[in-house]
Scaffold this active site. Structure first.
Site, PDB file in Angstrom:
ATOM      1  N   CYS A   1      -8.007 -11.080 -10.932  1.00 51.86           N
ATOM      2  CA  CYS A   1      -6.577 -11.363 -10.849  1.00 51.86           C
ATOM      3  C   CYS A   1      -5.921 -10.803 -12.100  1.00 51.86           C
ATOM      4  O   CYS A   1      -6.193 -11.275 -13.208  1.00 51.86           O
ATOM      5  CB  CYS A   1      -6.327 -12.862 -10.727  1.00 51.86           C
ATOM      6  SG  CYS A   1      -4.583 -13.319 -10.696  1.00 51.86           S
TER       7      CYS A   1
ATOM      8  N   CYS B   1       1.677 -10.034  -7.964  1.00 51.02           N
ATOM      9  CA  CYS B   1       0.230  -9.845  -7.899  1.00 51.02           C
ATOM     10  C   CYS B   1      -0.134  -8.724  -8.858  1.00 51.02           C
ATOM     11  O   CYS B   1       0.336  -7.587  -8.695  1.00 51.02           O
ATOM     12  CB  CYS B   1      -0.205  -9.501  -6.476  1.00 51.02           C
ATOM     13  SG  CYS B   1      -1.983  -9.205  -6.297  1.00 51.02           S
TER      14      CYS B   1
END
Length: 306
Positions: free
Chosen positions: A99, A244
């Site tokens: 991530c 994101c």
């Protein structure tokens, strides 16, 4: 913060809350990897009504401790036993490889809580070793750079959404991209910003499950130029998120491949804010952007016993 984690699960466990461009996370310092984080427990902690709430959970543990506890099968290349490992779980409780926004917040959390004194160091992830650099920092906010590795642009695929006012579906062509986790980047310049904002991403877009058997993060993108793009994203295991990080890297790689020379820097905007992505000619990438630590407190894991 660290010593409190030696208490039993019926005692208070410290946590932090932070976000990178409004992609938000619950953060736990657990150097010895003693917390038992089942998927069900993580999902309850991340629940925005019954728990603390977040797009995911980031546990800071020593890589060697996670290995000893059987949480990871092996140390990634370039990661030592004493290095910090970002044990990342999505809001549904599933462990995820990487991530980008989380890595920035993770590095900020380590520094702000005295767990790491260096401004530049390696962290372990399930997608391998990642070097992080704090470019600017205080307890509440930071600017962080993460070496994300290669963004591998693969073959074509497609996603679809319900077509408004009909029983049919609207198809968006895209590219599969591997950034340590899977992405489907759908360039849709004809949408414009108003059309992009109007997409209904409350439900899971359809995609080819033979191409993405473990699920996929899907980006819908309006490219403005080889240097600028705007996205919205539906993340596997979460739903739509405000941003994101790995998705921004995937978008930059596709935009540069399709509209530019394949290398360069792209400013990627999302509903949560803007980040910068540099992609080199060999495909390696660097993500830079903000981190904010907004809260800290304690909770009782016993409330989420599963």
């Amino acid at each position: 913060m660290v010593s409190a984690l030696a208490m039993s699960f019926d005692a208070a466990v410290p946590f932090g809350k932070g976000h990178g461009t409004q992609n938000d996370f619950v953060l736990l310092a657990d150097p010895d990897a003693k917390l038992r984080l089942s998927a069900e427990r993580v999902a309850r902690i991340c629940d925005r009504r019954a728990g603390i709430g977040g797009d995911g959970l980031l546990r800071a543990a020593r890589a060697g401790a996670l290995l000893a506890e059987g949480e990871i099968a092996a140390l990634p290349e370039g990661v030592g036993e004493e290095d910090w490992f970002m044990d990342y779980r999505n809001a549904d409780g599933g462990a995820v490889q990487m991530c980008g926004n989380g890595a920035r917040v993770f590095a900020h959390f380590l520094r702000a809580n005295g767990l790491e004194e260096r401004d530049e160091h390696v962290i372990g992830t399930r997608a391998g070793a990642k070097r992080v650099r704090l470019l600017a920092f205080d307890r509440g906010s930071a600017e962080v750079e993460v070496e994300m590795g290669r963004a591998r642009v693969g073959g074509r695929s497609a996603a679809s959404l319900p077509a408004e006012g009909t029983e049919g579906r609207r198809v968006f062509d895209g590219f599969a991209v591997d950034v340590g986790n899977p992405h489907l980047v759908c360039l849709a310049p004809a949408l414009g910003l108003d059309g992009l904002a109007g997409l209904d991403l409350a439900r899971q877009p359809e995609y080819d499950r033979d191409v993405f058997p473990e699920g996929v993060n899907i980006e819908f993108v309006v490219p403005h130029s080889p240097e600028k793009a705007t996205l919205r994203v539906h993340e596997r295991g979460v739903g739509e998120t405000k941003a994101c990080g790995t998705g921004s890297v995937a978008v930059a790689a596709v935009v540069l491949a399709e509209l530019g020379s394949g290398a360069g820097e792209v400013a990627v905007s999302s509903p949560g804010g803007q980040v910068a992505v540099r992609v080199a000619s060999d495909g390696s990438s660097v993500l830079s952007g903000p981190s904010a630590l907004v809260a800290r407190g304690e909770f009782d894991l016993g409330q989420w016993a599963v």
